[in-house]
Design an enzyme around this catalytic site. Structure first.
Site, mmCIF file in Angstrom:
data_model
loop_
_atom_site.group_PDB
_atom_site.id
_atom_site.type_symbol
_atom_site.label_atom_id
_atom_site.label_comp_id
_atom_site.label_asym_id
_atom_site.label_seq_id
_atom_site.Cartn_x
_atom_site.Cartn_y
_atom_site.Cartn_z
ATOM 1 N N GLU A 207 0.831 -1.197 0.000
ATOM 2 C CA GLU A 207 0.000 0.000 0.000
ATOM 3 C C GLU A 207 0.871 1.255 0.000
ATOM 4 O O GLU A 207 1.639 1.486 0.926
ATOM 5 C CB GLU A 207 -0.930 -0.028 1.214
ATOM 6 C CG GLU A 207 -1.898 -1.212 1.154
ATOM 7 C CD GLU A 207 -2.650 -1.427 2.450
ATOM 8 O OE1 GLU A 207 -2.511 -0.595 3.372
ATOM 9 O OE2 GLU A 207 -3.380 -2.424 2.545
ATOM 10 N N HIS B 114 -4.230 1.389 14.561
ATOM 11 C CA HIS B 114 -2.937 1.616 13.904
ATOM 12 C C HIS B 114 -1.776 1.604 14.892
ATOM 13 O O HIS B 114 -0.675 2.018 14.545
ATOM 14 C CB HIS B 114 -2.931 2.970 13.179
ATOM 15 C CG HIS B 114 -3.960 3.121 12.119
ATOM 16 N ND1 HIS B 114 -5.293 3.325 12.404
ATOM 17 C CD2 HIS B 114 -3.863 3.090 10.768
ATOM 18 C CE1 HIS B 114 -5.971 3.429 11.276
ATOM 19 N NE2 HIS B 114 -5.132 3.283 10.277
ATOM 20 N N GLU C 23 -5.508 -6.576 2.036
ATOM 21 C CA GLU C 23 -4.390 -7.308 2.614
ATOM 22 C C GLU C 23 -4.483 -8.810 2.375
ATOM 23 O O GLU C 23 -3.459 -9.490 2.261
ATOM 24 C CB GLU C 23 -4.282 -7.013 4.115
ATOM 25 C CG GLU C 23 -3.801 -5.618 4.454
ATOM 26 C CD GLU C 23 -4.906 -4.578 4.360
ATOM 27 O OE1 GLU C 23 -6.094 -4.968 4.235
ATOM 28 O OE2 GLU C 23 -4.597 -3.375 4.407
ATOM 29 N N PHE D 63 0.848 -0.761 8.315
ATOM 30 C CA PHE D 63 0.690 -0.908 9.763
ATOM 31 C C PHE D 63 0.480 -2.384 10.113
ATOM 32 O O PHE D 63 -0.220 -3.108 9.401
ATOM 33 C CB PHE D 63 -0.495 -0.098 10.274
ATOM 34 C CG PHE D 63 -0.307 1.389 10.187
ATOM 35 C CD1 PHE D 63 0.379 2.075 11.177
ATOM 36 C CD2 PHE D 63 -0.806 2.096 9.110
ATOM 37 C CE1 PHE D 63 0.554 3.444 11.093
ATOM 38 C CE2 PHE D 63 -0.638 3.461 9.021
ATOM 39 C CZ PHE D 63 0.050 4.146 10.008
ATOM 40 N N PHE E 266 -2.890 -4.111 10.059
ATOM 41 C CA PHE E 266 -3.465 -4.529 8.786
ATOM 42 C C PHE E 266 -3.138 -5.974 8.451
ATOM 43 O O PHE E 266 -3.793 -6.592 7.608
ATOM 44 C CB PHE E 266 -2.967 -3.618 7.660
ATOM 45 C CG PHE E 266 -3.321 -2.163 7.832
ATOM 46 C CD1 PHE E 266 -4.203 -1.746 8.828
ATOM 47 C CD2 PHE E 266 -2.767 -1.197 7.016
ATOM 48 C CE1 PHE E 266 -4.520 -0.398 8.986
ATOM 49 C CE2 PHE E 266 -3.080 0.141 7.168
ATOM 50 C CZ PHE E 266 -3.949 0.546 8.156
#
Length: 324
Positions: free
Chosen positions: A29, A127, A58, A81, A84
């Protein structure tokens, strides 16, 4: 030798290994714009066939990384992160971690999943996690948590030259940390070998990732009070260098483990259990853990700071066990 930041060290590792092995691909990403700085310049150098942005999916990313690796294309899957990774967990937990065993060693899995871990920048509960404990429990995947630029570069290069799946976790609050890094293109840091950052005689402090800096500051404060700290950075949690940790505790007789992960089933809990098993007779005091509470990480900066390990909490834990 050059003095560079941790994110720059990882970036240098990408450049060197992608130059060395033209089969390596990197995707994830926003890797082309490089929000964290570690992938900066790669798209311009290697082009869209080897460096490309992906949709925010993901599960597709981790599955694609495993498939590429099994087909002989070493893959760097940048998840941004670490939270994710949970939405792409099947590719990591059920595929990457298990396929070498399930194929009798016929399938190689040269795949590296990269993600940022930790709180401290007020990015909210989704996050800010430090989820390496759940990765540690998978049984078939290496886990690197570097705390210095040199270790970040050396561990990343070792991952990209290997054939085992790796979770490479970047402590976000340490990304701007500077340090001397070797210019040797073959500079590697082995997995499963801890770093004794400071030798001492009174207490062993094992600190992981971003907590290493807190432990360094705590050790300096404790030295002013006459307490000698032996500071160990495991560098990798799988494989974990238990021999170095146990040997240190046998020398000092005391252990404090500093870990930003939530306390329940943390890496700190595992390390404490190993030392309890292997060096119980050497302990002069109970093992103490300095961790985060078992709640989601809040957004508010003051609340976030109150929950995270810091030098004062480490000092307090050490003084408690030194007092018996």
């Amino acid at each position: 030798m050059a003095k560079i930041r941790l994110t720059q060290a990882i970036n240098a590792a990408y450049f060197e290994e992608m130059e060395r092995n033209e089969r390596i691909v990197l995707f994830g990403e926003d890797v082309e714009v490089s929000m964290f700085g570690d992938t900066r310049g790669l798209h311009a150098r290697f082009g869209s066939k080897r460096v490309r942005n992906t949709p925010i999916s993901e599960s597709a990313m981790t599955g694609m990384a495993v498939g590429a690796a099994m087909a002989g294309t070493p893959a760097i899957c940048h998840l941004m992160f670490s939270n994710f990774a949970l939405t792409g967990f099947d590719g990591i937990a059920n595929q990457a971690a298990k396929l070498r065993l399930m194929t009798g060693g016929q399938a190689r899995l040269p795949v590296t999943f990269v993600a940022a871990i930790g709180a401290g920048t007020s990015t909210g509960a989704q996050h800010s996690d430090t989820p390496y404990p759940m990765f540690m429990n998978l049984g078939g995947i290496n886990i690197a948590v570097p705390a210095t630029p040199a270790d970040a570069k050396g561990l990343m290069k070792s991952a990209l030259r290997g054939f085992n799946p790796t979770i490479f976790l970047l402590p976000r609050v340490r990304g701007a940390t500077s340090g001397e890094v070797s210019d040797d293109p073959d500079f590697l840091v082995p997995y499963g070998k801890a770093s004794i950052m400071q030798e001492g005689t009174d207490v062993t402090v094992v600190a992981i990732g971003s907590c290493v800096n807190h432990a360094i500051r705590a050790a300096k404060a404790l030295a002013e009070d006459g307490v000698s700290v032996e500071l160990i950075d495991p560098r990798t949690l799988v494989p974990l260098d238990t021999d170095t940790i146990v040997a240190s505790v046998r020398k000092t007789g005391r252990l404090v483990v500093v870990d930003e992960a939530r306390d329940r089933c943390s890496a700190a809990s595992h390390i404490a259990a190993v030392v309890g098993d292997e060096a119980f007779s050497a302990l002069k005091a109970p093992i103490k853990r300095v961790t985060s509470p078992n709640i989601p990480m809040p957004y508010a900066p003051a609340l976030e700071r109150a929950l995270l390990p810091d030098p004062d909490k480490i000092v307090a834990a050490v003084k408690l066990i030194m007092a018996g």
